[in-house]
Design a protein around this motif. Sequence first.
Motif, PDB file in Angstrom:
ATOM      1  N   HIS A   2       0.567  -1.208  -0.058  1.00 42.68           N
ATOM      2  CA  HIS A   2       0.061   0.048   0.113  1.00 42.68           C
ATOM      3  C   HIS A   2       0.862   1.221   0.086  1.00 42.68           C
ATOM      4  CE1 HIS A   2      -3.067  -2.642   2.109  1.00 42.68           C
ATOM      5  NE2 HIS A   2      -3.596  -2.636   0.867  1.00 42.68           N
ATOM      6  N   ALA A   3       2.030   1.200   0.552  1.00 41.03           N
ATOM      7  CA  ALA A   3       2.886   2.370   0.416  1.00 41.03           C
ATOM      8  C   ALA A   3       3.087   3.286  -0.793  1.00 41.03           C
ATOM      9  CB  ALA A   3       4.340   1.674   0.777  1.00 41.03           C
ATOM     10  N   GLY A   4       2.844   4.327  -0.769  1.00 41.24           N
ATOM     11  CA  GLY A   4       2.967   5.363  -1.939  1.00 41.24           C
ATOM     12  C   GLY A   4       1.331   5.489  -2.537  1.00 41.24           C
ATOM     13  N   GLY A  60      -3.834   6.780  11.802  1.00 38.87           N
ATOM     14  CA  GLY A  60      -3.165   7.070  12.880  1.00 38.87           C
ATOM     15  C   GLY A  60      -4.036   8.083  13.788  1.00 38.87           C
ATOM     16  N   GLY A  61      -5.359   7.686  13.987  1.00 37.65           N
ATOM     17  CA  GLY A  61      -6.068   8.626  14.813  1.00 37.65           C
ATOM     18  C   GLY A  61      -6.680   9.968  14.337  1.00 37.65           C
ATOM     19  N   HIS A  95      -4.315  11.675   0.599  1.00 33.27           N
ATOM     20  CA  HIS A  95      -3.253  11.487   1.605  1.00 33.27           C
ATOM     21  C   HIS A  95      -2.422   9.947   1.053  1.00 33.27           C
ATOM     22  CE1 HIS A  95      -1.302  10.268   5.531  1.00 33.27           C
ATOM     23  NE2 HIS A  95      -1.716   9.003   5.270  1.00 33.27           N
ATOM     24  N   ILE A  96      -1.196   9.928   1.143  1.00 27.91           N
ATOM     25  CA  ILE A  96      -0.292   9.048   0.759  1.00 27.91           C
ATOM     26  C   ILE A  96      -0.090   8.292   1.836  1.00 27.91           C
ATOM     27  CG2 ILE A  96       2.004   8.371  -0.496  1.00 27.91           C
ATOM     28  CD1 ILE A  96      -0.299   9.968  -2.265  1.00 27.91           C
ATOM     29  N   VAL A  97      -0.342   6.918   1.619  1.00 22.40           N
ATOM     30  CA  VAL A  97      -0.171   5.923   2.777  1.00 22.40           C
ATOM     31  C   VAL A  97       1.010   5.307   2.936  1.00 22.40           C
ATOM     32  CG1 VAL A  97      -1.127   3.562   3.505  1.00 22.40           C
ATOM     33  CG2 VAL A  97      -2.689   5.220   2.622  1.00 22.40           C
ATOM     34  N   ILE A 123      -5.122   2.470   9.610  1.00 20.39           N
ATOM     35  CA  ILE A 123      -6.504   2.924   9.123  1.00 20.39           C
ATOM     36  C   ILE A 123      -7.794   2.344   9.846  1.00 20.39           C
ATOM     37  CG2 ILE A 123      -7.746   3.303   6.773  1.00 20.39           C
ATOM     38  CD1 ILE A 123      -5.142   2.678   5.406  1.00 20.39           C
ATOM     39  N   ALA A 124      -8.745   3.439   9.923  1.00 18.08           N
ATOM     40  CA  ALA A 124      -9.866   2.934  10.813  1.00 18.08           C
ATOM     41  C   ALA A 124     -10.987   3.624  10.226  1.00 18.08           C
ATOM     42  CB  ALA A 124      -9.835   3.187  12.444  1.00 18.08           C
ATOM     43  N   VAL A 125     -12.146   2.775   9.854  1.00 20.02           N
ATOM     44  CA  VAL A 125     -13.251   3.386   9.487  1.00 20.02           C
ATOM     45  C   VAL A 125     -14.389   3.024  10.284  1.00 20.02           C
ATOM     46  CG1 VAL A 125     -14.893   3.336   7.457  1.00 20.02           C
ATOM     47  CG2 VAL A 125     -12.448   2.668   7.014  1.00 20.02           C
TER      48      VAL A 125
END
Length: 302
Positions: free
Chosen positions: A9-11, A40-41, A48-50, A56-58
């Motif tokens: 997922h990076a990038g 990250g809260g 946003h680049i992960v 990650i929270a939904v």
Amino acid sequence: MRLTAGPEHAGERLDAVLAEPLGSRTRAARLIAAGSVTVGGRTVAKRHIVTAGEEIAVEDAAIEAEKPPSLDDVIDPDAPVAEYTVAYEDEHLLVVDKPAGVVVHPARGHWQGTLAQALSGTAAGGEDEWRAGIVHRLDKDTSGLLVVAKSDAVHAQLKTALQARDITREYLALVEGRPTARSGTIDAPIGRDRHARTRHSIDTDQPRDARTHFTIEQVLPRYTLLRVTLETGRTHQIRVHLQAIKLPIAGDPEYGREGLLGLERQFLHATTLAFTHPVTGAAVQCVSPLPDDLVAALAAAA
């Protein structure tokens, strides 16, 4: 729902990472914009680049609220069918003139009687079958024109044109008071209101760029009829922006004063829609006259 971003997922953008677990990138973007996703809260933008390892929270409640029932559950043959007229139609698309009181597509509290259901079998395209063909929307009590696709390809092309601001959307809005200039631009980011989650506002923790242009169409003793053009398309944008400059729309129960001039809804009408046809290249322009209730309100304001 929680997940930890992996090296794969990076990038990537946040909405792209969430597209698979949430069913579509469009749905992911909506939940991010609503502030229902944190990394990250903290809330971040969809772009946003992960980074690998980020949490990650939904919100579960937001997922359920966003998700409509299946079409088999939603479409009730005995439910009233939404009324609309057709301003333009060919084999590729149609321009619908929506009356006030009609919801564009199924959503929480409005599973039945929507425009999308009335267009089932005619409209097509997009990632969500429950709003097939819908390119943009109007609030329930805003009347007027919107374009609807009949295929995936045309839907994608119209969406691209909308994002590129190549579709002209003009509205007529009757406001309390008078602008200080004949024309102007309101450039103020909009998002969920900090204090009232059902409202949108310029007082927000999730601001998204929003620009609205207006010119004076008619000056009345206590009101002004404005011609308004959207450059962006945020939820409740015109209503929020005009209220922000102390020109609330007459009759608006959420952002103004309900019941003015005998109105049972806000005086806002999508009067003109113009674009280049994505298949033929021809210029398409549709104009919708003010409906009877707004004509009566305008006469009462004179």
